[in-house]
Design a protein around this motif. Structure first.
Motif, PDB file in Angstrom:
ATOM      1  N   GLY A  33       0.813  -1.203   0.000  1.00 58.83           N
ATOM      2  CA  GLY A  33       0.000   0.000   0.000  1.00 58.83           C
ATOM      3  C   GLY A  33       0.848   1.254   0.000  1.00 58.83           C
ATOM      4  N   LYS A  34       0.193   2.410   0.217  1.00 59.08           N
ATOM      5  CA  LYS A  34       0.896   3.688   0.241  1.00 59.08           C
ATOM      6  C   LYS A  34       1.262   4.116   1.645  1.00 59.08           C
ATOM      7  N   GLY A  35       1.130   3.207   2.603  1.00 59.38           N
ATOM      8  CA  GLY A  35       1.451   3.573   3.972  1.00 59.38           C
ATOM      9  C   GLY A  35       0.410   4.473   4.588  1.00 59.38           C
ATOM     10  N   GLU A  36      -0.853   4.240   4.252  1.00 59.18           N
ATOM     11  CA  GLU A  36      -1.924   5.082   4.795  1.00 59.18           C
ATOM     12  C   GLU A  36      -2.140   4.754   6.261  1.00 59.18           C
ATOM     13  N   LEU A  37      -2.122   5.774   7.113  1.00 59.06           N
ATOM     14  CA  LEU A  37      -2.285   5.546   8.545  1.00 59.06           C
ATOM     15  C   LEU A  37      -3.728   5.168   8.858  1.00 59.06           C
ATOM     16  N   PRO A  38      -3.927   4.332   9.869  1.00 60.25           N
ATOM     17  CA  PRO A  38      -5.268   3.832  10.181  1.00 60.25           C
ATOM     18  C   PRO A  38      -6.130   4.880  10.866  1.00 60.25           C
ATOM     19  N   VAL A  39      -7.436   4.692  10.773  1.00 56.94           N
ATOM     20  CA  VAL A  39      -8.395   5.583  11.423  1.00 56.94           C
ATOM     21  C   VAL A  39      -8.731   5.028  12.806  1.00 56.94           C
ATOM     22  N   GLY A  40      -8.881   5.923  13.778  1.00 54.93           N
ATOM     23  CA  GLY A  40      -9.385   5.517  15.086  1.00 54.93           C
ATOM     24  C   GLY A  40      -8.350   5.005  16.055  1.00 54.93           C
ATOM     25  N   ILE A  41      -7.073   5.208  15.778  1.00 56.72           N
ATOM     26  CA  ILE A  41      -6.018   4.782  16.694  1.00 56.72           C
ATOM     27  C   ILE A  41      -5.357   6.027  17.267  1.00 56.72           C
ATOM     28  N   ARG A  42      -5.499   6.236  18.556  1.00 58.72           N
ATOM     29  CA  ARG A  42      -4.970   7.444  19.191  1.00 58.72           C
ATOM     30  C   ARG A  42      -3.449   7.492  19.128  1.00 58.72           C
ATOM     31  N   ALA A  43      -2.809   6.329  19.022  1.00 62.79           N
ATOM     32  CA  ALA A  43      -1.349   6.274  18.978  1.00 62.79           C
ATOM     33  C   ALA A  43      -0.803   6.403  17.561  1.00 62.79           C
ATOM     34  N   ALA A  44      -1.666   6.760  16.594  1.00 61.20           N
ATOM     35  CA  ALA A  44      -1.238   6.770  15.196  1.00 61.20           C
ATOM     36  C   ALA A  44      -0.084   7.725  14.944  1.00 61.20           C
ATOM     37  N   VAL A  45       0.054   8.770  15.747  1.00 63.79           N
ATOM     38  CA  VAL A  45       1.171   9.700  15.559  1.00 63.79           C
ATOM     39  C   VAL A  45       2.507   8.971  15.706  1.00 63.79           C
ATOM     40  N   LEU A  46       2.523   7.892  16.488  1.00 65.88           N
ATOM     41  CA  LEU A  46       3.747   7.116  16.674  1.00 65.88           C
ATOM     42  C   LEU A  46       4.068   6.241  15.471  1.00 65.88           C
ATOM     43  N   LEU A  47       3.135   6.141  14.530  1.00 65.07           N
ATOM     44  CA  LEU A  47       3.373   5.368  13.309  1.00 65.07           C
ATOM     45  C   LEU A  47       4.055   6.192  12.221  1.00 65.07           C
ATOM     46  N   LEU A  48       4.071   7.517  12.371  1.00 63.89           N
ATOM     47  CA  LEU A  48       4.617   8.371  11.317  1.00 63.89           C
ATOM     48  C   LEU A  48       6.033   7.957  10.930  1.00 63.89           C
ATOM     49  N   ALA A  49       6.940   7.884  11.906  1.00 66.21           N
ATOM     50  CA  ALA A  49       8.338   7.580  11.605  1.00 66.21           C
ATOM     51  C   ALA A  49       8.533   6.158  11.087  1.00 66.21           C
ATOM     52  N   PRO A  50       8.021   5.130  11.784  1.00 64.29           N
ATOM     53  CA  PRO A  50       8.299   3.776  11.297  1.00 64.29           C
ATOM     54  C   PRO A  50       7.639   3.437   9.966  1.00 64.29           C
ATOM     55  N   VAL A  51       6.426   3.939   9.710  1.00 59.11           N
ATOM     56  CA  VAL A  51       5.797   3.678   8.415  1.00 59.11           C
ATOM     57  C   VAL A  51       6.582   4.379   7.306  1.00 59.11           C
ATOM     58  N   LEU A  52       7.020   5.604   7.573  1.00 56.18           N
ATOM     59  CA  LEU A  52       7.813   6.324   6.573  1.00 56.18           C
ATOM     60  C   LEU A  52       9.149   5.622   6.329  1.00 56.18           C
ATOM     61  N   GLN A  53       9.779   5.159   7.391  1.00 62.28           N
ATOM     62  CA  GLN A  53      11.039   4.430   7.241  1.00 62.28           C
ATOM     63  C   GLN A  53      10.835   3.164   6.419  1.00 62.28           C
ATOM     64  N   ARG A  54       9.721   2.516   6.622  1.00 61.38           N
ATOM     65  CA  ARG A  54       9.474   1.232   5.969  1.00 61.38           C
ATOM     66  C   ARG A  54       8.989   1.394   4.525  1.00 61.38           C
ATOM     67  N   ASN A  55       8.077   2.333   4.304  1.00 64.34           N
ATOM     68  CA  ASN A  55       7.451   2.497   2.988  1.00 64.34           C
ATOM     69  C   ASN A  55       8.114   3.551   2.107  1.00 64.34           C
ATOM     70  N   GLY A  56       8.796   4.502   2.743  1.00 63.65           N
ATOM     71  CA  GLY A  56       9.333   5.619   1.974  1.00 63.65           C
ATOM     72  C   GLY A  56       8.284   6.683   1.683  1.00 63.65           C
ATOM     73  N   GLN A  57       7.018   6.403   2.068  1.00 60.18           N
ATOM     74  CA  GLN A  57       5.952   7.376   1.876  1.00 60.18           C
ATOM     75  C   GLN A  57       4.789   7.020   2.810  1.00 60.18           C
ATOM     76  N   LEU A  58       3.969   7.999   3.113  1.00 61.83           N
ATOM     77  CA  LEU A  58       2.770   7.742   3.906  1.00 61.83           C
ATOM     78  C   LEU A  58       1.757   8.826   3.632  1.00 61.83           C
ATOM     79  N   THR A  59       0.498   8.518   3.925  1.00 70.04           N
ATOM     80  CA  THR A  59      -0.587   9.487   3.764  1.00 70.04           C
ATOM     81  C   THR A  59      -1.502   9.425   4.983  1.00 70.04           C
TER      82      THR A  59
END
Length: 428
Positions: A85-111
């Motif tokens: 996928g495009k590294g789209e962050l999930p809806v409804g997870i309060r900790a989603a801000v903590l996914l910004l760095a690792p998803v970007l590191q892993r995917n090279g992109q996120l939305t």
């Protein structure tokens, strides 16, 4: 929402183990994205935020093996599936801000879309996280929705943010661990849960200096490996159980690995007359004098101040306020972290407590109150529900706390544990 019925005045005694720290396990789970190898976490609490994160990981192709009874979780992220996928962050997870760095590191992109209903990031401030990501070479391509790109390997950065943010420090650590070069963060947060994340990254191979201080130095490496890491006990939960035991006239022992982080916390509760015994791997609440410790400078009001670690935690200030309504003397509480976080204190008036909100940061609780059971309304704040609970459980008679559900987000089996220790409390 669910109400909590509290029949106060019954001693809470015995031995209890706290749960794993919610604020530690969430960034630790997010950090598992930084490797393709299996990572095992122990002492994992049963909380809904974890369930939501795991559902997101599984949807992205990750393999998860969880033993709820043992509190053990092994996770391996399938590299190909997660990059589908495009590294789209999930809806409804309060900790989603903590996914910004690792998803970007892993995917090279996120939305992610901050205007969408149920946006995972809510209204919380994300600028510090975006500043960090840009400093490491990330590019914000658009903002409605946000599209972020990391074209190649992150490049080391030297940062000195405006304030010591826990989650921003964790974002920095997850970016720096795999960045090219040596990164530094001055004015880093140093809470026990931040330390736990950094120690886990170290076990995965990261080169980190300054853990537990306000300056982190991280030499980036090309690849992190798997590990086995233990989620530390929740020091907030340790202090909360001790306070409940003391104000009910019980003798309550908490078995915990957090003794080294507790001296200042215990000393602040001792200002409220709580008494403790420290053992090997245990802390016991032994009594409550109700006396406020008076300062030698008699012209000053006794006070408890909350500020970023290693000060007294802001997440424990409400529990201390809940204790104080039963004390004989006056005391000032000062929240130096959050503005307007004491507005709920008006609910204490319903118990017969006398409180004065001086300004958005300071609250005075007057002593010598004639307390009575009451029905109160809790805001959607975990620690405030606990404050109202601590006030209610020390008062003879039945009280009701409306909208008490937030407790379940951080205190697994809270009612069941207390009932086993002699408390008269139930959900309704």
């Amino acid at each position: 929402m669910t109400d909590l019925i509290v029949d106060g005045g019954h001693p809470v005694s015995g031995t209890v183990r706290p749960s794993g720290n919610k604020n530690a396990v969430l960034p630790m789970l997010c950090a598992t994205l930084l490797t393709d190898e299996p990572v095992t976490l122990e002492n994992v609490p049963e909380i809904s935020d974890i369930d939501k994160l795991l559902a997101y990981f599984e949807a992205m192709g990750s393999v998860i093996d969880r033993d709820l009874g043992a509190g053990r979780l092994t996770i391996r992220h399938d590299a190909d599936a997660f990059r589908a996928g495009k590294g789209e962050l999930p809806v409804g997870i309060r900790a989603a801000v903590l996914l910004l760095a690792p998803v970007l590191q892993r995917n090279g992109q996120l939305t992610f879309d901050t205007t969408a209903k149920g946006c995972a990031l809510g209204v919380r401030e994300i600028d510090p996280h975006l500043d960090i990501i840009e400093s490491f070479g990330g590019r914000i391509l658009s903002t409605l929705p946000y599209e972020i790109e990391l074209g190649s390997r992150a490049v080391a950065a030297d940062l000195w943010p405006d304030y010591a943010s826990v989650t921003a420090t964790e974002t920095f650590a997850m970016m720096a661990a795999l960045a090219k070069g040596t990164s530094t963060l001055t004015n880093a947060a140093s809470e026990p849960h931040v330390q736990a994340l950094c120690q886990m990254l170290q076990a995965m191979g990261a080169k980190i200096d300054g853990i537990g201080t306000s300056r982190l130095t991280i030499e980036g490496i090309e690849r992190l490996g798997g590990t086995i890491a233990r989620v530390p006990d929740d020091h907030h939960e340790v202090a909360t159980y001790l306070a409940i035991g003391a104000v009910t006239g019980g003798r309550l022992t908490v078995e915990t690995d957090m003794g080294g982080h507790m001296p200042l916390i215990l000393r602040q509760f001792e200002k409220l007359g709580l008494r403790f015994e420290i053992g090997e791997g245990t802390i016991t609440a032994t009594g409550w004098t109700r006396e406020i410790t008076e300062p030698y400078t008699r012209e000053m009001l006794p006070k408890i101040e909350a500020a970023p670690w290693p000060y007294f935690p802001a997440d424990l200030l409400p529990q201390a306020i809940g204790v104080s309504v039963g004390c004989k003397g006056d005391i000032l509480f000062w929240n130096k972290v959050y503005e307007g976080a004491l507005g709920w204190s008006a609910e204490l008036l319903k118990f017969g407590a006398r409180v004065h909100l001086s300004d958005p940061h300071r609250l005075i609780v007057c002593g010598g109150n004639s307390l009575r059971p009451a029905t109160v309304e809790a805001p959607y704040i975990i620690r405030v529900v606990l404050a109202l609970f601590i006030a209610a459980i020390q008062i003879d008679g039945r009280s009701t706390i409306h909208q008490a559900d937030p407790i379940r987000r951080a205190y697994p089996h809270f009612v069941e544990k207390l009932t086993a220790l002699g408390a008269k409390v139930r959900w309704q």
